[in-house]
Design an enzyme around this catalytic site. Structure first.
Site, PDB file in Angstrom:
ATOM      1  N   GLU A 408     -17.991  -2.367   4.184  1.00 15.75           N
ATOM      2  CA  GLU A 408     -17.008  -1.084   4.618  1.00 15.75           C
ATOM      3  C   GLU A 408     -17.705  -0.001   4.942  1.00 15.75           C
ATOM      4  O   GLU A 408     -17.529   1.202   4.408  1.00 15.75           O
ATOM      5  CB  GLU A 408     -16.379  -0.895   3.495  1.00 15.75           C
ATOM      6  CG  GLU A 408     -15.444  -2.280   2.925  1.00 15.75           C
ATOM      7  CD  GLU A 408     -14.267  -1.923   2.005  1.00 15.75           C
ATOM      8  OE1 GLU A 408     -14.508  -1.428   0.807  1.00 15.75           O
ATOM      9  OE2 GLU A 408     -13.091  -2.577   2.350  1.00 15.75           O
ATOM     10  N   GLU A 488     -14.290 -11.310   0.168  1.00 16.63           N
ATOM     11  CA  GLU A 488     -13.683 -10.894  -1.041  1.00 16.63           C
ATOM     12  C   GLU A 488     -12.017 -11.239  -0.742  1.00 16.63           C
ATOM     13  O   GLU A 488     -11.480 -11.478   0.072  1.00 16.63           O
ATOM     14  CB  GLU A 488     -13.454  -9.209  -0.962  1.00 16.63           C
ATOM     15  CG  GLU A 488     -14.721  -8.631  -1.197  1.00 16.63           C
ATOM     16  CD  GLU A 488     -14.695  -7.073  -1.377  1.00 16.63           C
ATOM     17  OE1 GLU A 488     -13.398  -6.530  -1.562  1.00 16.63           O
ATOM     18  OE2 GLU A 488     -15.875  -6.492  -0.739  1.00 16.63           O
TER      19      GLU A 488
HETATM   20  C1  GAL Z   1     -12.999  -3.944  -1.009  1.00 17.44           C
HETATM   21  C2  GAL Z   1     -14.353  -3.314  -1.294  1.00 17.44           C
HETATM   22  C3  GAL Z   1     -14.606  -3.350  -2.857  1.00 17.44           C
HETATM   23  C4  GAL Z   1     -13.470  -2.857  -3.846  1.00 17.44           C
HETATM   24  C5  GAL Z   1     -12.253  -3.755  -3.591  1.00 17.44           C
HETATM   25  C6  GAL Z   1     -11.164  -3.066  -4.268  1.00 17.44           C
HETATM   26  O1  GAL Z   1     -12.344  -3.441   0.082  1.00 17.44           O
HETATM   27  O2  GAL Z   1     -15.014  -3.919  -0.835  1.00 17.44           O
HETATM   28  O3  GAL Z   1     -15.591  -2.676  -3.060  1.00 17.44           O
HETATM   29  O4  GAL Z   1     -13.349  -1.369  -3.518  1.00 17.44           O
HETATM   30  O5  GAL Z   1     -11.998  -3.653  -2.066  1.00 17.44           O
HETATM   31  O6  GAL Z   1     -11.276  -3.418  -5.690  1.00 17.44           O
END
Ligand code: GAL
Length: 964
Positions: A408, A488
């Site tokens: 990010e 993610e």
């Molecule tokens: C993503 C990020 C993580 C965390 C997650 C939400 O966008 O890469 O580090 O912030 O969202 O918990």
């Protein structure tokens, strides 16, 4: 000249990065008790602690490794995307807590001093080091090693090591990961003997060719070192020469076969473990040893509830054992290289690793990405330094199959520099970077939190081109050919995530989808105690830290103390590497491993009649090759009198390094005979009014409200419609995706009941109510039809939505009742033993279960709806007598000593105070969980849309003594 902590140099005086390894050269671990002093600013801290004399005043003891904020010096701070200081790169505020650390250590006799190196595995965020008053250098890059030449400053006997650590530095601009800001020397400091003629660095290339079974072996090193692999008959392989080995066993995460090797010069001998494997992207798929992978992964931050990111070896092992035992096969080291020992464990126990660089500049989003270091040439050296230190440190790990450039940080030219350098240095591993949607620097098409439908579209190759590749057909063509990962997905915050099974179905249906990494492994909560000594876990803001990201860091599959949450139990089921289907008397087994056959498993079956085991035995476990299926005959099953369920289990046949024999890997349940239909008995009594009461069979109702007051000897406060649940984190959602906000706006948390009619009659009692929130016309019209059938009381509920409900789902639909406080146990036949919700129910099997009321609660770090037991056929609430509830059709229940409003109001479980009764909800349905705390809400089929609904329950008060 800016001070070193604000300039753009990654460090000064450091040695070039190199591989982490263990050798027979001397290694002095400097962990232990150091002296420590905290100053509020960098400028104001006196340099009075470098020499042998008494250090200045104000020093106390501090363990190293540690974060000083976890030892009473200042406070931890948690932010998600926001920098905890003004965006003013590369500057940091004057208020820059600065920790001076000092250790006197004694050089062992016989230490070969001259080449000695002082090695720091991790210091957050910037430091300067002196040995015996001599400055050795400075470094930034918190989660990466730094080495300094120490030989010239080293003395026989006592040595004074002084380290000044700054909480904030220019480097902090690259470390805006969503996590606690935890300064300190949080990984080991060691003094390493570097004997003359020893080994500085090496890069082992151990490949495997699946078509021939051959291994290739080459070691590149800066020393004339020779490689020996006794088990393979390799002796004294010189650097740079490639050897082809006719037959080796490959390394995979499922079969982590390693060969012990020695790399030696006359002066030094390094012990290493070789894993032969070849990573490639061919035909648009990520492959190891030619076989495409399906990553069943988690994102892992380093966190310990007492020690922050200073993890013990035991904790690292615990993480891996827990992962392996829950069928996790991949880790993304979000969002920085982990402690090197973690990667050793991944090699040893078997885990696919995406090793991620310590780069995140997320906070620039709040400046419209102006000045983003990722796109500024002035920052290139700092970014490249981090990539080099990661790749050089971790390059010899077979488990590391992908390098990730960071997280990010929007896009920028510096990622191009990182990618180019890495490709040249290590052509053997593909690169990952998600946030630049042109994917020009990534070998994966990767997204976060994409909804299932979008993932399926990608699986079918029907996705739209991202705007970033528009107008560049070559780039778009490249992107389309990339393997897809969800780096993610499924935000495991609080109760959830939902939809894990739906994602997995999509991954398994489309080869292009190579799986992903659930967000995230662990809740980042810190253990604290209330004034009266009760333990709880703190999150953002609990330390008075401001600004803060609240409980957004409490989004893991394990609680802060590593207790698995229901989400992890669900993940284990959904990830299970063995699928089972029953067709007639044959059981079809599909091996979902990529490399292992099924010979390590043993199978057994149990037949249960109404939850009671009546037959069972073993099954032959055929050695089904990876990716293939086979059928085994099932024995003839005896008939069951009631509902019959067959459960087949696959467990480890022998001890594995990560779990003992008998550990359950996979299971499936098959209905074999339905519950016999109960013929509805005719009503046995009519209802009649007596004073302010209505009597029906053994039941007494309030004649005005129509609520049940007593059933035989049992006093209760009758069931009435309940649609509210304490919102989960996923209900609360993020940004526009807050169903909880819509619920509250609509007043679903404050529904009022108006009794329209209480009508006793010969067939029973009818109660008509209208349930609605103040200020709104929309309502639920409810008809309760009570009838008596011998010792049973039947309640049929009819719910009719009235007025405009539009798109608003209901949190739950059912009835709530209150029982006396003495009711403390529940026995039920339904899904269990754990909680289950519509889109997170795979892990709960149907059976006969028993629990105390306390045991039904899931202690989420932030209290919220929890503990719902689903698809219940019957439940008995036990106290001085038993209240037995049977469903006509399945129902769900919760039972707790506080109300939904209490749960909703509590910030920590320690805020919950037991009331003087038991609150029971009997649900016809609940809204799904989804993962809208960061991502999509429940799938359409798991939304609880208001609609005309009928459900019925049978109540009986039974004496306690006949319990059984
Ligand atoms: C993503 C990020 C993580 C965390 C997650 C939400 O966008 O890469 O580090 O912030 O969202 O918990």
């Amino acid at each position: 000249m800016p001070p070193y902590y604000e300039d753009l140099s990654p460090g000064t005086g450091r040695r070039p990065p190199r591989a982490a390894f263990a050798s027979d050269a001397g290694r002095l671990d400097l962990s232990g008790t150091w002296l420590f002093r905290l100053s509020p600013t960098a400028e104001g801290a006196p340099l009075d602690f470098l020499g042998p004399g008494d250090p200045g005043p104000g020093f106390t003891e501090l363990p190293v490794p540690s974060h000083w904020v976890l030892h009473g010096h200042g406070t931890p701070r948690y932010t998600n995307t926001a920098y905890p200081f003004p965006i003013d790169p590369p500057h940091v505020p004057d208020e820059n807590p600065t920790g001076d650390h000092r250790l006197v250590f004694h050089l062992p006799a016989g230490w070969r001093g001259p080449g000695s190196v002082l090695r720091f595995e991790g210091v957050d965020s910037c430091f300067r080091v002196w040995l015996n008053g001599r400055s050795l250098g400075t470094s930034k890059g918190s989660r990466l090693p730094a080495e300094f030449d120490a030989g010239a400053a080293l003395r026989p006997g006592a040595n004074v090591l002084a380290v000044r650590v700054h909480r904030w530095s220019s480097g902090s601009y690259l470390e805006d990961q969503d996590m606690w800001w935890l300064p300190g020397i949080f990984r080991e400091v060691t003094l390493l003997e570097r004997p003359e003629g020893g080994i500085g660095d090496f890069f082992v290339h151990a490949g495997f060719d699946p078509t021939t079974g051959r291994g290739t072996l080459r070691v590149d090193t800066d020393a004339p070192a020779l490689l020996t692999v006794p088990e393979l008959g390799v002796a004294d392989l010189p650097p740079g020469r490639e050897l082809v080995l006719p037959a080796v066993e490959p390394w995979t995460a499922e079969t982590p076969r390693r060969y012990e090797a020695r790399l030696a010069t006359p002066a030094e001998c390094v012990t290493l473990h070789l894993g032969f494997r070849t990573v490639s992207i061919e035909g648009g798929l990520l492959r190891v040893n030619g076989t495409p992978l399906l990553l069943r992964g988690v994102n892992r931050h380093e966190h310990d509830p007492d020690h922050g990111r200073a993890l013990s070896p035991a904790t690292m092992r615990e993480d891996l054992l827990l992962m392996k035992r829950h069928n996790v096969n991949a880790v993304r080291t979000s969002h920085y290289p982990p402690h090197p020992a973690f990667l050793d464990l991944c090699d040893e126990l078997g885990m696919w690793v995406v090793d991620e660089c310590d780069i995140e500049t997320h906070g620039f989003i709040h400046a419209g990405w102006r000045g983003n270091p990722a796109d500024d040439p002035a920052w290139e050296p700092m970014l490249l330094d981090r990539m080099r230190r990661m790749v050089e440190r971790d390059k010899n790990h077979p488990s590391v199959i992908v390098w990730s450039l960071g997280n990010e940080s929007h896009h920028g030219r510096n990622f191009g520099v990182l990618a180019e350098w890495t490709r040249a240095r290590d052509p053997g591993r593909p690169l990952h970077y998600e946030r630049d949607r042109s994917y020009r620097h990534s070998d994966f098409y990767s997204l976060m939190y994409a909804p299932v439908a979008e993932v399926e579209r990608i699986g079918r190759r029907e996705e739209e081109a991202p705007p970033e590749t528009a107008g560049d057909p070559a780039l778009e063509e490249r992107r389309r050919a990339l393997p897809f990962l969800l780096c993610e997905y499924a935000h495991a915050m609080g109760n959830g995530p939902g939809s894990l099974a739906a994602y997995q179905r999509a991954f398994e249906a489309h080869p292009r989808l190579q799986g992903g990494f659930v967000w995230e492994w662990i809740d980042h909560g810190f253990r604290r105690r209330t004034a009266d000594g009760r333990e709880y876990f703190a999150y953002g803001g609990d330390f008075g830290d401001h600004p803060h990201g609240g409980n957004f860091c409490i989004d893991g599959l394990v609680f802060p103390d590593r207790t698995p949450s229901p989400g992890l139990t669900e993940l284990k089921k959904v990830f299970q590497p063995l699928a089972m289907e029953l067709s007639g008397d044959r059981l079809r087994l599909t091996n979902r491993h990529a490399f292992a056959d099924l010979s390590h498993l043993r199978l057994s079956w149990t037949l249960e009649d109404e939850g009671v085991p009546v037959a069972g035995g073993g099954l032959p476990a055929p050695a089904v090759p990876p990716g293939q299926a086979a059928e085994v005959p099932m024995p003839r099953l005896p008939a069951t009198a009631g509902e019959g369920l067959l459960t087949v289990r696959a467990e480890l046949a022998a001890d594995q390094p990560w779990a003992p024999a008998g550990h359950e890997v996979a299971w499936e349940q098959f209905p074999v005979s339905p519950a016999p239909a109960a013929a509805p008995a005719p009503p046995s009594a009519g209802a009649r009014r007596r004073g302010g009461e209505v009597l029906l069979g053994g039941a007494v109702f309030d004649a005005r409200t129509g609520l049940l007051r007593a059933l035989g000897p049992l006093r209760l406060r009758g069931p009435r419609l309940d649609v509210w649940r304490a919102p989960t984190d996923n209900d609360r959602g993020m940004g526009p995706h807050s169903v909880a906000r819509d619920w509250r706006r609509a007043g679903l948390d404050r529904m009022e009941h108006r009794t329209e009619a209480v009508e006793p009659g010969p067939g029973g009692l009818r109660v008509h109510t209208r349930v609605a929130a103040a200020g709104f016309e929309r309502a639920l019209r409810v008809r309760y039809s009570w009838s008596a059938h011998g010792d049973a009381l039947r309640l049929a509920v009819h719910v009719l939505p009235e007025g405009p409900w539009e798109e608003l789902p209901l949190p739950r639909l059912g009835v709530g009742l209150e029982l006396p406080a003495e009711f403390g146990h529940v026995r039920w036949f339904g899904r269990g033993p754990g909680e289950a919700y519509p889109d997170s129910s795979k892990a709960a099997r149907v059976g006969l279960f028993d629990s105390s009321v306390a045991g039904l609660q899931t202690p989420y770090v932030v209290p919220q709806e929890n503990g719902h037991r689903a698809e219940v056929r019957w439940a008995e609430f036990r106290g001085p007598c038993r209240l037995r509830v049977e469903g006509e059709g399945h129902f769900g229940f919760t039972a707790r000593r506080w109300t939904a409003a209490d749960l909703d109001a509590a910030a920590h479980p320690t805020d919950l105070v037991e009331r003087d009764r038991l609150f029971v909800n009997l649900d016809h349905a609940q809204h799904g969980l989804g993962s809208a705390s960061c991502g999509p809400g429940p799938l359409p089929e798991h939304r609880l849309e208001p609609a005309e609904t009928r459900f019925a329950l049978l109540f009986r008060a039974l004496p306690a003594e006949s319990a059984g």
